[in-house]
Scaffold this motif. Structure first.
Motif, PDB file in Angstrom:
ATOM      1  N   SER A 132       0.820  -1.212   0.000  1.00 54.33           N
ATOM      2  CA  SER A 132       0.000   0.000   0.000  1.00 54.33           C
ATOM      3  C   SER A 132       0.852   1.260   0.000  1.00 54.33           C
ATOM      4  O   SER A 132       2.056   1.210   0.266  1.00 54.33           O
ATOM      5  CB  SER A 132      -0.910   0.008   1.228  1.00 54.33           C
ATOM      6  OG  SER A 132      -0.137   0.167   2.411  1.00 54.33           O
ATOM      7  N   ASP A 133       0.208   2.391  -0.277  1.00 62.85           N
ATOM      8  CA  ASP A 133       0.896   3.684  -0.223  1.00 62.85           C
ATOM      9  C   ASP A 133       1.549   3.887   1.137  1.00 62.85           C
ATOM     10  O   ASP A 133       2.705   4.298   1.240  1.00 62.85           O
ATOM     11  CB  ASP A 133      -0.099   4.837  -0.460  1.00 62.85           C
ATOM     12  CG  ASP A 133      -0.879   4.678  -1.751  1.00 62.85           C
ATOM     13  OD1 ASP A 133      -0.511   3.816  -2.562  1.00 62.85           O
ATOM     14  OD2 ASP A 133      -1.842   5.430  -1.928  1.00 62.85           O
ATOM     15  N   ASP A 134       0.771   3.605   2.189  1.00 63.08           N
ATOM     16  CA  ASP A 134       1.264   3.823   3.554  1.00 63.08           C
ATOM     17  C   ASP A 134       2.479   2.948   3.853  1.00 63.08           C
ATOM     18  O   ASP A 134       3.412   3.386   4.533  1.00 63.08           O
ATOM     19  CB  ASP A 134       0.162   3.526   4.577  1.00 63.08           C
ATOM     20  CG  ASP A 134      -0.945   4.582   4.560  1.00 63.08           C
ATOM     21  OD1 ASP A 134      -0.693   5.694   4.052  1.00 63.08           O
ATOM     22  OD2 ASP A 134      -2.046   4.285   5.052  1.00 63.08           O
ATOM     23  N   GLU A 135       2.473   1.712   3.334  1.00 60.86           N
ATOM     24  CA  GLU A 135       3.608   0.822   3.584  1.00 60.86           C
ATOM     25  C   GLU A 135       4.867   1.319   2.896  1.00 60.86           C
ATOM     26  O   GLU A 135       5.969   1.229   3.464  1.00 60.86           O
ATOM     27  CB  GLU A 135       3.260  -0.595   3.112  1.00 60.86           C
ATOM     28  CG  GLU A 135       2.241  -1.291   4.012  1.00 60.86           C
ATOM     29  CD  GLU A 135       1.758  -2.608   3.439  1.00 60.86           C
ATOM     30  OE1 GLU A 135       1.616  -3.573   4.227  1.00 60.86           O
ATOM     31  OE2 GLU A 135       1.515  -2.679   2.216  1.00 60.86           O
ATOM     32  N   ILE A 137       5.521   4.486   2.267  1.00 64.62           N
ATOM     33  CA  ILE A 137       5.938   5.679   3.005  1.00 64.62           C
ATOM     34  C   ILE A 137       6.569   5.298   4.339  1.00 64.62           C
ATOM     35  O   ILE A 137       7.608   5.860   4.739  1.00 64.62           O
ATOM     36  CB  ILE A 137       4.740   6.624   3.203  1.00 64.62           C
ATOM     37  CG1 ILE A 137       4.361   7.255   1.853  1.00 64.62           C
ATOM     38  CG2 ILE A 137       5.072   7.713   4.226  1.00 64.62           C
ATOM     39  CD1 ILE A 137       3.112   8.112   1.892  1.00 64.62           C
ATOM     40  N   GLU A 138       5.960   4.355   5.033  1.00 65.90           N
ATOM     41  CA  GLU A 138       6.513   3.922   6.324  1.00 65.90           C
ATOM     42  C   GLU A 138       7.919   3.338   6.146  1.00 65.90           C
ATOM     43  O   GLU A 138       8.815   3.590   6.962  1.00 65.90           O
ATOM     44  CB  GLU A 138       5.585   2.883   6.966  1.00 65.90           C
ATOM     45  CG  GLU A 138       4.290   3.468   7.502  1.00 65.90           C
ATOM     46  CD  GLU A 138       3.296   2.398   7.907  1.00 65.90           C
ATOM     47  OE1 GLU A 138       3.664   1.189   7.862  1.00 65.90           O
ATOM     48  OE2 GLU A 138       2.153   2.746   8.258  1.00 65.90           O
ATOM     49  N   THR A 164       0.687   6.010  -5.342  1.00 64.37           N
ATOM     50  CA  THR A 164       1.777   6.008  -4.354  1.00 64.37           C
ATOM     51  C   THR A 164       2.639   7.254  -4.499  1.00 64.37           C
ATOM     52  O   THR A 164       3.020   7.886  -3.497  1.00 64.37           O
ATOM     53  CB  THR A 164       2.640   4.743  -4.511  1.00 64.37           C
ATOM     54  OG1 THR A 164       1.838   3.587  -4.271  1.00 64.37           O
ATOM     55  CG2 THR A 164       3.805   4.757  -3.538  1.00 64.37           C
ATOM     56  N   ALA A 167       0.890  10.055  -2.997  1.00 64.70           N
ATOM     57  CA  ALA A 167       0.932   9.991  -1.533  1.00 64.70           C
ATOM     58  C   ALA A 167       2.219  10.599  -0.998  1.00 64.70           C
ATOM     59  O   ALA A 167       2.212  11.286   0.030  1.00 64.70           O
ATOM     60  CB  ALA A 167       0.795   8.537  -1.076  1.00 64.70           C
ATOM     61  N   GLU A 171       2.581  13.944   1.418  1.00 63.95           N
ATOM     62  CA  GLU A 171       3.323  13.941   2.688  1.00 63.95           C
ATOM     63  C   GLU A 171       4.570  14.824   2.633  1.00 63.95           C
ATOM     64  O   GLU A 171       5.384  14.809   3.571  1.00 63.95           O
ATOM     65  CB  GLU A 171       3.739  12.499   3.026  1.00 63.95           C
ATOM     66  CG  GLU A 171       2.584  11.553   3.324  1.00 63.95           C
ATOM     67  CD  GLU A 171       1.828  11.921   4.578  1.00 63.95           C
ATOM     68  OE1 GLU A 171       2.475  12.414   5.532  1.00 63.95           O
ATOM     69  OE2 GLU A 171       0.594  11.725   4.610  1.00 63.95           O
TER      70      GLU A 171
END
Length: 221
Positions: A132-135, A137-138, A164, A167, A171
């Motif tokens: 995912s996008d969040d993964e 970024i993390e 992505t 995203a 951020e």
């Protein structure tokens, strides 16, 4: 490529090109026991061989199963070499995050790229599939990697590359990372439209692109 390598390194390289992980394992251990430097084994034996494997794959002399066997052999040799290099404080070429985008479970192409990147001296953090996008970024925030690679095999998941990238923009992180994309249906035009920094059609181009990013002027990697 092996002309200046010692006979021991030529033997290791030949075994790797043959995809013989047992022999690479044994020869690497023996070379270390005989006092050969870990860096020499990695550069003149393992990395040199993997470079030839990449060329043979690109020219269709070998195919995915053979490359995976060679990658396994590379991993067998690096299992002996990496701890020594880490303890000696030798810095890797660079750090890359790799993952297949959300909704896509295909990873053979990504894994080939990862093996080639590692063979070229990069540290690679593999996020696996369905990322995912969040993964992404993390992982970027955790590893502070200056390069991120995304793969997709399905045309239906390709737009998730753009999501992505968006995203990262949202951020305020986009300027801090170089993003490269690849996969069978992906094209240079698509990569440009999505706002990626680069596109590689195969594992060799992936490595070349990563090296190019590191060499670009005025970048503090």
């Amino acid at each position: 490529m092996f002309a200046q390598a010692t006979p021991a390194m030529q033997t290791i390289a030949a075994a790797l090109i043959d995809g013989d992980h047992h022999t690479v394992d044994e020869l690497t251990q023996t070379a270390l026991e005989e006092g050969i430097e870990a860096l020499e084994i990695m550069d003149d034996g393992l990395i040199a061989a993997m470079g030839i494997v990449g060329i043979k794959f690109r020219e269709n002399f070998i195919f995915v199963p053979e490359v995976l066997a060679c990658a396994r052999a590379m991993k067998a040799g690096m299992a002996h070499v990496e701890p020594i290099l880490s303890d000696s404080g030798i810095e890797p070429v660079g750090t890359v995050i790799m993952g297949t985008v959300k909704g896509d479970l295909h990873d053979i192409g990504k894994n080939l790229c990862i093996m080639m990147l590692r063979g070229a001296g990069f540290v690679v953090h593999d996020l696996g599939v369905d990322t995912s996008d969040d993964e992404f970024i993390e992982a970027f925030e955790e590893y502070e990697a200056p390069i991120l690679g995304m793969s997709a095999l399905l045309t239906t998941t390709m737009p998730n590359m753009g999501k992505t990238i968006d995203a990262f923009i949202d951020e305020d992180l986009r300027e801090e990372v170089k993003i490269m994309v690849g996969g069978a249906p992906v094209t240079q035009t698509f990569a440009d439209d999505m706002g990626a920094d680069g596109y590689g059609k195969d594992a060799l181009e992936c490595v070349a692109l990563a090296k190019q990013f590191l060499e670009e002027p005025d970048e503090e990697w």
